[in-house]
Design an enzyme around this catalytic site. Structure first.
Site, short mmCIF file in Angstrom:
data_model
loop_
_atom_site.label_atom_id
_atom_site.label_comp_id
_atom_site.label_asym_id
_atom_site.label_seq_id
_atom_site.Cartn_x
_atom_site.Cartn_y
_atom_site.Cartn_z
N GLU B 132 0.82 -1.21 0.00
CA GLU B 132 0.00 0.00 0.00
C GLU B 132 0.86 1.26 0.00
OE1 GLU B 132 -2.65 -1.04 -1.00
OE2 GLU B 132 -4.16 -0.69 0.55
N THR B 185 -6.74 8.17 -6.12
CA THR B 185 -6.83 8.25 -4.66
C THR B 185 -6.21 9.55 -4.16
OG1 THR B 185 -6.68 5.86 -4.52
CG2 THR B 185 -6.25 7.07 -2.51
#
Lengths: 318, 318
Positions: B132, B185
């Site tokens: 991530e 994002t």
């Protein structure tokens, strides 16, 4: 109705906020608490015939929270019925232990019993909140809800009111230390910022979620890890002398968490056993021993029950 | 170790944030998901021999999350061992469904199996978080934790990491609608304010606490009342065409809650039964029917299990 019938109700002190649960969480203590005595009167109007236990509280039914709560209940029922009320305070005022909530909850419960229970417990929360509105200017529920329902209570929302009783899933004992300094809720609230950093908000709701899961899954470790408040405690604790030292002493003595009760100045600590809670109370008291500040200590389990009937007359006639 | 041994793992898509649980809550879907195939190699170094399923993803092991995760695991074990990896994407990238998390979780799980399980599941969360970090610049856990553990997972804190699996206390079915627009994002995060109003914060943590209690007490009503987000959804949803209409349609069709999945653009809705979830999916699709925007729909239970082994060779020698 029988004019001689009377009801005596007891409602306990409560700890609101509970570290990470600012404005949404509270729990009940078993003691201390307040008693409200109520009787139907011959003539309309509410009279408060006695206020005992602490000095300086008004007996004016428009100013004392028990009168305000009772009047609102009568008004909503469109009853002309008169009431006689008495209040015995078993706890200090302005201590951060939900003193006005205990009086309000006991009054709401007593009057409801006297009138044949026209209201549900959820409705009694709304009436007791009227006492809070009178006392602090804000109709909050995080003290009155646990005072009425017992155990831990989440106040999820106010519009509409959504009160979620958690009960007492795990044994929990609370040590309370009340340093007898004056600290107005209004001052304690006024120092709060109206904006909070997003990062701290995230940690706060992570902790509150952890506390809920810890309670319901009976995970003391998770409860202890979750009992933090990085938003309000740093600002508010500066108003409470020796707070940091008391908290350190409580945690060192085995408490799973420690924080400001409500808006203070009382400090609460939660422990898993009565023995630990006794050691925690002793450790907290020791910090204040030579401070020149008088303190009062309370040790109580978190009880399943909140407000309760403690005396009533037998009905002499129907 | 046997050079021919291979492991194939599957990790599912996940929904993070879940309305009131911004940055701390996520849940797993059963599908879609990603597959990672892993084998010990003769010579040191990590090679990604295939990336299939979506176009345009790098096979550079320093750039693809599965390589990054595997390398970190080897480094921490001080192993010179080489690995061959393959990634099959079964889900779209940039959809808000935890695509990088699924790849990272599958890689962490597959490599751990291949190496004889040197790491605990909690440690695998930390390794998958490295994927991530690579993908988004932030090592968040609210997708990788449910991808690895299944069900609902609370990420209480990061310092140190405290991951609390809730499992699936109640049956829950998730309808996902993915409008195929590009939404980074980083853009979705950049529009968030770094300060939030205290009042909204209080409502947010009240709702998250309510959601936790609703899940654990199996109270669908409370779950539904708690699935709100007044802080982030108003800001983020403007980046998703027709969001408001889709949400209204989902709730009208019987969903107990609806919100943005992760940072979007996917929209999720939770229902108590598969039948309701089917009706909800149909209602959500209908909103986009003549919009000119392509959509993909998924319907999945929230499963108890997350990542899993789907194939492996039998050991030919010890």
């Amino acid at each position: 109705m029988n004019q001689n019938e009377f009801i005596k109700a007891y409602a306990p002190a409560t700890v609101a906020n509970v570290c990470c649960g600012f404005d949404v969480l509270g729990f009940a203590l078993d003691q201390p608490g307040d008693e409200v005595w109520a009787r139907l009167a011959d003539k309309p109007g509410i009279t408060i015939t006695a206020v005992t236990g602490v000095a300086g509280l008004t007996a004016d039914p428009k100013e004392n929270v028990i009168g305000v709560v009772a009047q609102k209940m009568l008004d909503d029922l469109q009853l002309e019925q008169g009431l006689e009320l008495q209040l015995h305070k078993g706890m200090p005022v302005g201590s951060g232990l939900g003193s006005s909530a205990a009086s309000s909850a006991a009054a709401a419960f007593a009057v409801n019993e006297l009138l044949g229970k026209p209201f549900t417990t959820q409705e009694l929360v709304l009436y007791a909140m009227e006492g809070e509105r009178k006392a602090s200017g804000s109709a909050h529920a995080d003290n009155v809800a646990p005072a009425l329902l017992g155990g831990f209570v989440l106040v999820r929302d106010y519009a509409p009111l959504d009160v979620v009783p958690l009960g007492v899933p795990v044994d929990m004992f609370c040590s309370v230390l009340y340093p007898q300094i004056e600290l107005k809720t209004s001052l304690s609230r006024s120092i709060l910022k109206q904006e909070i950093p997003l990062k701290k908000g995230i940690r706060q709701w992570g902790n509150l979620a952890g506390l809920m899961v810890g309670l319901l899954k009976k995970d003391y470790g998770l409860i202890g890890r979750s009992l933090h408040d990085e938003i309000f405690e740093p600002e508010r604790s500066i108003l409470i002398p020796l707070f940091k030292q008391v908290k350190e002493a409580a945690l060192a003595a085995g408490a799973m968490g420690c924080g400001i009760s409500g808006s203070g100045p009382s400090i609460f600590a939660l422990s898993a056993t009565r023995e630990t809670a006794q050691a925690v109370s002793a450790a907290m008291e020791k910090v204040y021993a030579h401070s020149g500040i008088e303190t009062k200590s309370y040790l109580s389990p978190v009880p399943k029950e909140g407000v309760r009937l403690i005396a009533q007359t037998t009905l002499a006639s129907a």
